[in-house]
Design an enzyme around this catalytic site. Structure first.
Site, PDB file in Angstrom:
ATOM      1  N   ASP A  32       0.825  -1.211   0.000  1.00  0.00           N
ATOM      2  CA  ASP A  32       0.000   0.000   0.000  1.00  0.00           C
ATOM      3  C   ASP A  32       0.858   1.260   0.000  1.00  0.00           C
ATOM      4  O   ASP A  32       0.513   2.264  -0.615  1.00  0.00           O
ATOM      5  CB  ASP A  32      -0.921   0.011   1.223  1.00  0.00           C
ATOM      6  CG  ASP A  32      -2.077  -0.960   1.063  1.00  0.00           C
ATOM      7  OD1 ASP A  32      -2.478  -1.232  -0.079  1.00  0.00           O
ATOM      8  OD2 ASP A  32      -2.577  -1.444   2.091  1.00  0.00           O
ATOM      9  N   GLY A  33       1.982   1.194   0.718  1.00  0.00           N
ATOM     10  CA  GLY A  33       2.879   2.343   0.771  1.00  0.00           C
ATOM     11  C   GLY A  33       3.378   2.706  -0.624  1.00  0.00           C
ATOM     12  O   GLY A  33       3.462   3.886  -0.971  1.00  0.00           O
ATOM     13  N   ASN A  78      -4.752   8.630   1.555  1.00  0.00           N
ATOM     14  CA  ASN A  78      -4.968   7.984   2.859  1.00  0.00           C
ATOM     15  C   ASN A  78      -5.467   8.977   3.902  1.00  0.00           C
ATOM     16  O   ASN A  78      -6.549   8.856   4.407  1.00  0.00           O
ATOM     17  CB  ASN A  78      -3.661   7.372   3.378  1.00  0.00           C
ATOM     18  CG  ASN A  78      -3.629   5.847   3.302  1.00  0.00           C
ATOM     19  OD1 ASN A  78      -4.573   5.225   2.826  1.00  0.00           O
ATOM     20  ND2 ASN A  78      -2.543   5.254   3.759  1.00  0.00           N
ATOM     21  N   ASP A  99      -2.044  15.604  21.009  1.00  0.00           N
ATOM     22  CA  ASP A  99      -0.944  15.332  20.093  1.00  0.00           C
ATOM     23  C   ASP A  99      -1.270  15.704  18.651  1.00  0.00           C
ATOM     24  O   ASP A  99      -0.374  15.958  17.852  1.00  0.00           O
ATOM     25  CB  ASP A  99      -0.556  13.851  20.147  1.00  0.00           C
ATOM     26  CG  ASP A  99       0.186  13.496  21.439  1.00  0.00           C
ATOM     27  OD1 ASP A  99       0.478  14.430  22.218  1.00  0.00           O
ATOM     28  OD2 ASP A  99       0.459  12.311  21.659  1.00  0.00           O
ATOM     29  N   THR A 116      -8.542   2.433   6.958  1.00  0.00           N
ATOM     30  CA  THR A 116      -7.943   1.194   7.459  1.00  0.00           C
ATOM     31  C   THR A 116      -6.478   1.377   7.860  1.00  0.00           C
ATOM     32  O   THR A 116      -5.837   0.425   8.279  1.00  0.00           O
ATOM     33  CB  THR A 116      -8.004   0.084   6.392  1.00  0.00           C
ATOM     34  OG1 THR A 116      -7.434   0.586   5.180  1.00  0.00           O
ATOM     35  CG2 THR A 116      -9.441  -0.357   6.137  1.00  0.00           C
ATOM     36  N   ALA A 117      -5.955   2.570   7.693  1.00  0.00           N
ATOM     37  CA  ALA A 117      -4.541   2.807   7.985  1.00  0.00           C
ATOM     38  C   ALA A 117      -4.377   3.494   9.345  1.00  0.00           C
ATOM     39  O   ALA A 117      -4.859   3.004  10.359  1.00  0.00           O
ATOM     40  CB  ALA A 117      -3.927   3.603   6.838  1.00  0.00           C
ATOM     41  N   TYR A 118      -3.731   4.615   9.385  1.00  0.00           N
ATOM     42  CA  TYR A 118      -3.467   5.350  10.632  1.00  0.00           C
ATOM     43  C   TYR A 118      -4.767   5.534  11.429  1.00  0.00           C
ATOM     44  O   TYR A 118      -4.840   5.263  12.635  1.00  0.00           O
ATOM     45  CB  TYR A 118      -2.872   6.712  10.260  1.00  0.00           C
ATOM     46  CG  TYR A 118      -2.174   7.486  11.351  1.00  0.00           C
ATOM     47  CD1 TYR A 118      -2.069   7.009  12.646  1.00  0.00           C
ATOM     48  CD2 TYR A 118      -1.590   8.714  11.053  1.00  0.00           C
ATOM     49  CE1 TYR A 118      -1.405   7.734  13.616  1.00  0.00           C
ATOM     50  CE2 TYR A 118      -0.924   9.456  12.016  1.00  0.00           C
ATOM     51  CZ  TYR A 118      -0.835   8.960  13.303  1.00  0.00           C
ATOM     52  OH  TYR A 118      -0.180   9.690  14.249  1.00  0.00           O
ATOM     53  N   ASN A 119      -5.797   5.967  10.748  1.00  0.00           N
ATOM     54  CA  ASN A 119      -7.104   6.183  11.359  1.00  0.00           C
ATOM     55  C   ASN A 119      -7.568   5.000  12.202  1.00  0.00           C
ATOM     56  O   ASN A 119      -8.099   5.156  13.291  1.00  0.00           O
ATOM     57  CB  ASN A 119      -8.111   6.474  10.241  1.00  0.00           C
ATOM     58  CG  ASN A 119      -9.553   6.393  10.700  1.00  0.00           C
ATOM     59  OD1 ASN A 119     -10.058   7.315  11.317  1.00  0.00           O
ATOM     60  ND2 ASN A 119     -10.223   5.279  10.413  1.00  0.00           N
ATOM     61  N   LYS A 120      -7.358   3.801  11.685  1.00  0.00           N
ATOM     62  CA  LYS A 120      -7.849   2.605  12.375  1.00  0.00           C
ATOM     63  C   LYS A 120      -7.086   2.373  13.673  1.00  0.00           C
ATOM     64  O   LYS A 120      -7.646   1.924  14.660  1.00  0.00           O
ATOM     65  CB  LYS A 120      -7.725   1.383  11.458  1.00  0.00           C
ATOM     66  CG  LYS A 120      -8.423   0.153  12.003  1.00  0.00           C
ATOM     67  CD  LYS A 120      -8.449  -0.942  10.964  1.00  0.00           C
ATOM     68  CE  LYS A 120      -9.244  -2.129  11.454  1.00  0.00           C
ATOM     69  NZ  LYS A 120      -8.624  -2.767  12.649  1.00  0.00           N
TER      70      LYS A 120
HETATM   71  P1  NAP Z   1       4.834   2.656   6.649  1.00  0.00           P
HETATM   72  O1  NAP Z   1       5.021   3.316   7.964  1.00  0.00           O
HETATM   73  O2  NAP Z   1       5.997   2.051   5.962  1.00  0.00           O
HETATM   74  O3  NAP Z   1       3.720   1.503   6.774  1.00  0.00           O
HETATM   75  C1  NAP Z   1       2.508   1.646   7.361  1.00  0.00           C
HETATM   76  C2  NAP Z   1       1.739   0.346   7.187  1.00  0.00           C
HETATM   77  O4  NAP Z   1       0.414   0.730   6.842  1.00  0.00           O
HETATM   78  C3  NAP Z   1       2.219  -0.579   6.089  1.00  0.00           C
HETATM   79  O5  NAP Z   1       2.089  -1.917   6.511  1.00  0.00           O
HETATM   80  C4  NAP Z   1       1.278  -0.262   4.956  1.00  0.00           C
HETATM   81  O6  NAP Z   1       1.041  -1.342   4.081  1.00  0.00           O
HETATM   82  C5  NAP Z   1       0.026   0.042   5.693  1.00  0.00           C
HETATM   83  N1  NAP Z   1      -0.933   0.875   4.984  1.00  0.00           N
HETATM   84  C6  NAP Z   1      -0.733   1.982   4.235  1.00  0.00           C
HETATM   85  N2  NAP Z   1      -1.875   2.454   3.772  1.00  0.00           N
HETATM   86  C7  NAP Z   1      -2.848   1.615   4.216  1.00  0.00           C
HETATM   87  C8  NAP Z   1      -4.246   1.571   4.071  1.00  0.00           C
HETATM   88  N3  NAP Z   1      -4.898   2.482   3.377  1.00  0.00           N
HETATM   89  N4  NAP Z   1      -4.921   0.574   4.688  1.00  0.00           N
HETATM   90  C9  NAP Z   1      -4.278  -0.362   5.410  1.00  0.00           C
HETATM   91  N5  NAP Z   1      -2.965  -0.375   5.572  1.00  0.00           N
HETATM   92  C10 NAP Z   1      -2.248   0.612   4.993  1.00  0.00           C
HETATM   93  O7  NAP Z   1       4.180   3.716   5.682  1.00  0.00           O
HETATM   94  P2  NAP Z   1       3.581   3.506   4.254  1.00  0.00           P
HETATM   95  O8  NAP Z   1       3.435   2.083   3.892  1.00  0.00           O
HETATM   96  O9  NAP Z   1       4.340   4.394   3.359  1.00  0.00           O
HETATM   97  O10 NAP Z   1       2.125   4.078   4.476  1.00  0.00           O
HETATM   98  C11 NAP Z   1       1.914   5.356   4.960  1.00  0.00           C
HETATM   99  C12 NAP Z   1       0.794   5.264   5.893  1.00  0.00           C
HETATM  100  O11 NAP Z   1       1.217   4.766   7.134  1.00  0.00           O
HETATM  101  C13 NAP Z   1       0.162   6.584   6.242  1.00  0.00           C
HETATM  102  O12 NAP Z   1      -0.713   7.037   5.267  1.00  0.00           O
HETATM  103  C14 NAP Z   1      -0.544   6.225   7.543  1.00  0.00           C
HETATM  104  O13 NAP Z   1      -1.875   5.808   7.301  1.00  0.00           O
HETATM  105  C15 NAP Z   1       0.219   5.038   8.065  1.00  0.00           C
HETATM  106  N6  NAP Z   1       0.679   5.328   9.404  1.00  0.00           N
HETATM  107  C16 NAP Z   1       0.137   4.577  10.384  1.00  0.00           C
HETATM  108  C17 NAP Z   1       0.424   4.835  11.679  1.00  0.00           C
HETATM  109  C18 NAP Z   1      -0.232   3.993  12.718  1.00  0.00           C
HETATM  110  O14 NAP Z   1      -0.953   3.070  12.358  1.00  0.00           O
HETATM  111  N7  NAP Z   1      -0.043   4.268  13.967  1.00  0.00           N
HETATM  112  C19 NAP Z   1       1.297   5.864  12.021  1.00  0.00           C
HETATM  113  C20 NAP Z   1       1.848   6.609  10.999  1.00  0.00           C
HETATM  114  C21 NAP Z   1       1.510   6.340   9.671  1.00  0.00           C
HETATM  115  P3  NAP Z   1       2.132  -1.889   3.066  1.00  0.00           P
HETATM  116  O15 NAP Z   1       3.127  -2.666   3.899  1.00  0.00           O
HETATM  117  O16 NAP Z   1       1.301  -2.778   2.186  1.00  0.00           O
HETATM  118  O17 NAP Z   1       2.744  -0.740   2.338  1.00  0.00           O
END
Ligand code: NAP
Ligand code: MN
Length: 281
Positions: free
Chosen positions: A66-67, A138, A167, A178-182
């Site tokens: 997804d990233g 996202n 914060d 499904t990402a950060y939001n979840k």
């Molecule tokens: P990353 O920090 O390398 O990975 C974040 C994880 O989130 C990866 O496993 C990625 O999947 C997954 N992901 C990304 N978009 C998703 C989505 N729409 N639904 C479900 N899972 C998703 O960063 P990245 O892969 O470049 O993705 C950036 C995203 O990370 C941001 O948009 C944000 O949503 C998320 N994030 C999450 C948190 C948290 O959960 N606490 C904190 C900061 C950022 P893949 O391994 O398949 O790429």
């Protein structure tokens, strides 16, 4: 339902004779290179051209997770005249990745004449200080970069809704739900709903600062405005998908649904909820 037409069938809806330029977006690695050679062959056997410039493409294919898909969309400028396709390179269930790099049969079926559907994903746009506007697939997050919390006046349209202290806030699209939001307890939202969700990051609640305390979902007709209180020691950072913008002096961020959407191709039976189930349950 739209059929992915073979070039011999004139009047192809999605992929006509003129729209068969593929651009592959991926991070090169030895493992991936080995898998890409047969993929490129597959494409040319099916009368697609692999181009080296994304500008020349009609179909942009992200290979990774997804990233990588988020980056492909961002780096190519959220193109409206392109279809985006996600191919997962590991044995994962990427929410944006409908295809598996090893499942060639499925890809051939999609390239030939199997029934595929085009899905449209809502995008949000964030305008910082009334000056620069950025799109996000996202989410957009406004976070303190210091141990100190930030204070934000939250407005929904013309209404001063709450004063947030904590914060930060995460404003997610339906697919970003499904990402950060979840991970901050937001709801998973069906991408067929044109809306965006606001979630809190560690809000302080007392007699001075009172917030709703739960996530809320806004209609695509609303505008959210975040006014960051300027106390001289506020250092918020804005995250847009997987990029950080540490713009100095962030005064306000206005967020609304964009008129743009991201168009992706999916196999008919692989719905968003199928993928949510595969990923989390
Ligand atoms: P990353 O920090 O390398 O990975 C974040 C994880 O989130 C990866 O496993 C990625 O999947 C997954 N992901 C990304 N978009 C998703 C989505 N729409 N639904 C479900 N899972 C998703 O960063 P990245 O892969 O470049 O993705 C950036 C995203 O990370 C941001 O948009 C944000 O949503 C998320 N994030 C999450 C948190 C948290 O959960 N606490 C904190 C900061 C950022 P893949 O391994 O398949 O790429
Ligand atoms: Mn205000």
């Amino acid at each position: 339902m739209i059929k992915w037409q073979h070039p011999l069938h004139k009047g192809g809806f999605i992929v006509s004779d003129q729209r068969r330029n593929l651009f592959f977006y991926y991070h090169p690695s030895h493992e991936l290179d080995e898998k890409l050679t047969p993929l490129f062959q597959l494409a040319s056997d099916n009368d697609f051209n692999v181009v080296n410039e994304s500008k020349e493409a009609n179909i942009i294919i992200a290979i990774g997770g997804d990233g990588t898909f988020l980056q492909a969309v961002r780096k190519t400028g959220f193109r409206q005249d392109c279809l985006y396709v996600g191919i997962r390179s590991h044995n994962e269930a990427g929410l944006y990745c409908d295809f598996d790099i090893d499942d060639h049969d499925e890809m051939i079926a999609a390239m030939k004449n199997a029934e595929v559907e085009v899905r449209r994903f809502p995008v949000i746009e964030a305008t910082v200080n009334g000056e620069s506007t950025y799109q996000c697939l996202n989410e957009c997050s406004v976070r303190s970069t210091l141990i100190k919390s930030i204070v934000v006046d939250v407005h929904i349209d013309d209404l001063h809704f709450e004063t947030f202290r904590g914060d930060g806030l995460v404003i997610a699209t339906p697919t970003g739900s499904t990402a950060y939001n979840k991970s901050v307890n937001g709801a998973v939202v069906d991408p067929k709903l044109p809306c965006f969700q606001v979630s809190e990051l560690a809000s302080l609640n007392n007699n001075r600062y009172r917030t709703l305390g739960s996530s809320f979902i806004l209609s695509g007709e609303r505008t959210l405005k975040l006014d960051v209180r300027q106390d001289g020691n506020d250092h918020p950072v804005i995250g847009m998908d997987n990029e950080a913008f540490s713009i100095r002096n962030i005064r306000d961020v206005t967020i609304k649904l964009s008129d743009d959407v991201i168009k992706t191709v999916k196999m008919k039976h692989n719905t968003y909820w199928d993928r949510v189930k595969r990923t989390f349950l």
